[in-house]
Design an enzyme around this catalytic site. Structure first.
Site, PDB file in Angstrom:
ATOM      1  N   ARG A   5      60.715 -86.902  11.450  1.00 27.76           N
ATOM      2  CA  ARG A   5      61.792 -85.890  11.415  1.00 27.76           C
ATOM      3  C   ARG A   5      62.693 -86.012  12.648  1.00 27.76           C
ATOM      4  O   ARG A   5      63.877 -85.660  12.598  1.00 27.76           O
ATOM      5  CB  ARG A   5      61.222 -84.485  11.286  1.00 27.76           C
ATOM      6  CG  ARG A   5      60.266 -84.090  12.389  1.00 27.76           C
ATOM      7  CD  ARG A   5      59.756 -82.660  12.221  1.00 27.76           C
ATOM      8  NE  ARG A   5      58.611 -82.414  13.089  1.00 27.76           N
ATOM      9  CZ  ARG A   5      58.343 -81.234  13.640  1.00 27.76           C
ATOM     10  NH1 ARG A   5      59.116 -80.207  13.407  1.00 27.76           N
ATOM     11  NH2 ARG A   5      57.288 -81.091  14.406  1.00 27.76           N
ATOM     12  N   SER A  32      62.817 -76.816  12.706  1.00 29.10           N
ATOM     13  CA  SER A  32      61.695 -77.681  12.320  1.00 29.10           C
ATOM     14  C   SER A  32      62.146 -78.992  11.687  1.00 29.10           C
ATOM     15  O   SER A  32      61.554 -80.035  11.930  1.00 29.10           O
ATOM     16  CB  SER A  32      60.779 -76.956  11.337  1.00 29.10           C
ATOM     17  OG  SER A  32      60.247 -75.793  11.923  1.00 29.10           O
ATOM     18  N   GLU A  53      66.233 -71.990  -1.204  1.00 23.30           N
ATOM     19  CA  GLU A  53      66.348 -73.439  -1.381  1.00 23.30           C
ATOM     20  C   GLU A  53      67.118 -73.809  -2.651  1.00 23.30           C
ATOM     21  O   GLU A  53      67.832 -74.816  -2.683  1.00 23.30           O
ATOM     22  CB  GLU A  53      64.960 -74.081  -1.418  1.00 23.30           C
ATOM     23  CG  GLU A  53      64.177 -73.973  -0.114  1.00 23.30           C
ATOM     24  CD  GLU A  53      63.499 -72.625   0.066  1.00 23.30           C
ATOM     25  OE1 GLU A  53      63.485 -71.809  -0.889  1.00 23.30           O
ATOM     26  OE2 GLU A  53      62.974 -72.362   1.175  1.00 23.30           O
ATOM     27  N   ASP A 112      48.743 -75.388   8.636  1.00 25.99           N
ATOM     28  CA  ASP A 112      49.369 -74.466   7.679  1.00 25.99           C
ATOM     29  C   ASP A 112      48.639 -74.417   6.335  1.00 25.99           C
ATOM     30  O   ASP A 112      48.813 -73.483   5.555  1.00 25.99           O
ATOM     31  CB  ASP A 112      50.846 -74.844   7.450  1.00 25.99           C
ATOM     32  CG  ASP A 112      51.730 -74.370   8.589  1.00 25.99           C
ATOM     33  OD1 ASP A 112      51.343 -73.416   9.284  1.00 25.99           O
ATOM     34  OD2 ASP A 112      52.808 -74.960   8.787  1.00 25.99           O
ATOM     35  N   ARG A 162      55.784 -84.269   9.854  1.00 24.34           N
ATOM     36  CA  ARG A 162      55.840 -83.350  10.990  1.00 24.34           C
ATOM     37  C   ARG A 162      55.237 -83.974  12.247  1.00 24.34           C
ATOM     38  O   ARG A 162      55.712 -83.741  13.354  1.00 24.34           O
ATOM     39  CB  ARG A 162      55.067 -82.086  10.639  1.00 24.34           C
ATOM     40  CG  ARG A 162      54.965 -81.098  11.777  1.00 24.34           C
ATOM     41  CD  ARG A 162      54.097 -79.902  11.384  1.00 24.34           C
ATOM     42  NE  ARG A 162      54.148 -78.874  12.405  1.00 24.34           N
ATOM     43  CZ  ARG A 162      53.392 -78.866  13.495  1.00 24.34           C
ATOM     44  NH1 ARG A 162      52.516 -79.825  13.704  1.00 24.34           N
ATOM     45  NH2 ARG A 162      53.504 -77.907  14.382  1.00 24.34           N
TER      46      ARG A 162
END
Lengths: 304, 268
Positions: A5, A32, A53, A112, A162
């Site tokens: 990312r 993020s 979204e 998460d 991530r």
């Protein structure tokens, strides 16, 4: 070490500086996804869509109609997870110049938990006509892929992670053309994303055991580099695929389709075995669910 | 343009709707007939002359409830943008007049619509794109009232108000009818005006069968600054054909030859 990312973040800023038509969009997670880097220097080229979204995809389609090059970004579980219908009708069927950026893909989202560990997205995106799918293996490749996406005409889906991972690619990137990172004659590992790194580790280990393995970085899942797959099947004795995705419908599925129609070969797929993940440290999850060099090595050996 | 000319256009559009749907033996008759007057005003009054050019900054229109495309195709023919005989290819193989609109060969379509709640999102993006570049043209988007049960419509409404898209005119075909019955018996939309207002829009209500009022609503929308405008056109499904009028069962069926003859006789 750097996350894919972050490669996107660098490239989107460069692109936005050069071209006012580049627009970064985000659904409340711009920090993020790194899209927010555009906001800091060029707020006019950053569009906050809020936690919506579906609308973000429609807005992107509309921006493309206005001559813009939109890069909507969100977490992979929501983009494409939340907005498949919008991607299908307003982007792919419309064949508009929209670049979808999905970050936080796969098991390595970690803590998460399974709600955020998207591992079905490639299957969804592969089924869509007009879609081009890119899964960069490291941050440098993500940067190059973002630049390539901007000058490519048509819908693109780019899948990013991530976690910080090693940088090992050499910066050569062409959509649809895989890169062979190790030559070998016994077997071939075809991998994408994070699993390219583990494939290289597996190849190094196997080398010590006298097994000579080719490693292909299949960064473009669609259109897939058929020539490289068929060549590998002809020149080596077995094919193993490795991906941070369900074993159905993703890279493994795409490679199996090419092989079965062109050059049937012994193959195994390393990936998520039709299960959902759970909370945990990324490395612990990769080990528990069988996505490391260990499983890749076992798969290679089982076929030789 | 005076009322009598608009009435003439709307009559031709309705007759063509009946003809094309009878030929295709499938399609959405009720909503198409009901929106003939609004579409007449849109194409013969509201849209800027630049709409008909190749100018990329032209006025644009997106039909979010794509299933009433017969009224739109018939309007394009009435305006001379496509040939009248092409209307009879509706829903047939190799036709560019698909059952739900597609942009591939028909540039007026902008993008495909059919899955509800999407065209309105694209329209907001288009309006934002124009705003970012300081372009003056307007974006129009038509919705169905049943379509407003889709959550993404309200995402788009929030977005357009937040971005102050005063170059956007949305309008809804408020006929109180959706495929399986009355909208208020399904998931009710009322008080619709208050809801849209609360979402930050300028809201206009108008009789969707009175040309003076339709024209004025489109004109008034252009004058509003800092807010997008939403026009609630009160319409009747099947307007102009007595046996279709206000009957939800005509949402998605085509007339038979006999029904078509009766309808055309009534419309003439």
């Amino acid at each position: 070490m750097e996350a894919t990312r972050d490669g996107f973040g660098k490239a989107i800023v460069e692109l936005a500086k050069k071209d006012k038509n580049i627009i970064a969009l985000s659904a409340s997670v711009g920090d993020s996804t790194r899209a927010e880097k555009v906001k800091a220097i060029l707020p006019q080229q950053y569009v906050e869509c809020g936690i919506a979204e579906q609308n973000m995809i429609g807005v992107s389609a509309g921006l493309a109609l206005a001559g813009k090059i939109p890069f909507p970004s969100s977490f992979c579980s929501f983009l494409p997870g939340r907005c498949y219908d919008q991607i299908r009708q307003s982007v792919c069927y419309a064949n508009l110049n929209v670049k979808l950026v999905a970050t936080h893909a796969g098991l390595t989202v970690g803590m998460d938990g399974a709600t955020h560990q998207m591992m079905e997205d490639l299957a969804m995106m592969r089924a869509l006509p007009n879609m081009t799918i890119i899964v960069p293996a490291d941050s440098l490749e993500a940067e190059k892929a973002t630049l390539a996406a901007a000058s490519f005409k048509g819908p693109i889906y780019m899948r990013l992670g991530r976690e910080e991972t090693p940088i090992f690619t050499d910066g050569k990137f062409q959509i649809g053309k895989s890169n062979t990172l190790r030559e070998g004659k016994d077997a071939t590992i075809i991998a994408c994303g994070l699993m390219v790194h583990y494939s290289l580790l597996a190849a190094d280990e196997l080398k010590k055991e006298g097994i000579d393995v080719r490693v292909i970085n299949m960064h473009t899942i669609k259109p897939i580099d058929k020539d490289a797959i068929i060549k590998a099947a002809k020149e080596t004795r077995a094919i193993v695929t490795a991906e941070e995705h369900q074993i159905t419908g993703g890279l493994g599925g795409a490679v199996a389709e090419v092989l079965s129609e062109n050059n049937p070969a012994k193959m195994r797929r390393v990936g998520m075995q039709d299960r959902f993940g759970e909370s945990g440290k990324p490395i612990d999850l990769l080990k528990k669910y069988g996505l490391t060099q260990k499983e890749i090595m076992e798969a290679v050996k089982s076929l030789l | 343009m005076d009322d009598s000319q608009q009435k003439k256009h709307a009559k031709n559009i309705r007759i063509n709707i009946i003809k094309m749907l009878t030929k295709s033996k499938s399609g959405h008759t009720g909503g198409s007939l009901g929106m003939a007057d609004v579409f007449t005003s849109l194409y013969f009054h509201a849209l800027d002359a630049n709409y008909y050019t190749e100018n990329p900054d032209r006025d644009r229109f997106i039909l979010s409830n794509g299933h009433i495309c017969p009224v739109w195709y018939a309007t394009l023919a009435e305006k001379g943008l496509i040939k009248e005989e092409e209307l009879l290819t509706l829903r047939q193989i190799n036709s560019r007049l698909q059952g739900h609109p597609v942009n591939h060969d028909l540039k007026w379509a902008e993008l495909p619509t059919g899955s509800l709640g999407q065209g309105v999102c694209a329209a907001t993006g288009l309006a934002l794109g124009y705003k970012l570049d300081g372009k003056k043209s307007r974006v129009y988007v038509g919705l169905g009232d049943g379509e407003m049960q889709e959550g993404s419509v309200w995402e788009a409404l929030m977005f357009a108000a937040q971005k102050r898209l005063d170059n956007l005119t949305a309008f809804v075909d408020r006929n109180f009818v959706q495929q399986a019955g009355n909208t208020e018996d399904m998931i009710g939309l009322e008080p619709l005006k208050d809801k849209i207002k609360a979402f930050g829009w300028n809201v206009i209500e108008a009789d969707g069968h009175d040309f003076e009022k339709i024209n004025k609503a489109f004109d008034d929308a252009k004058k509003i600054k800092e807010k997008p405008t939403f026009i609630i056109f009160r319409t009747h499904i099947g307007q102009g054909v007595s046996f279709v009028l206000d009957n939800y069962k005509w949402h998605g069926v085509a007339p038979s030859e006999e029904q078509a003859a009766a309808a055309i006789k009534e419309l003439m």
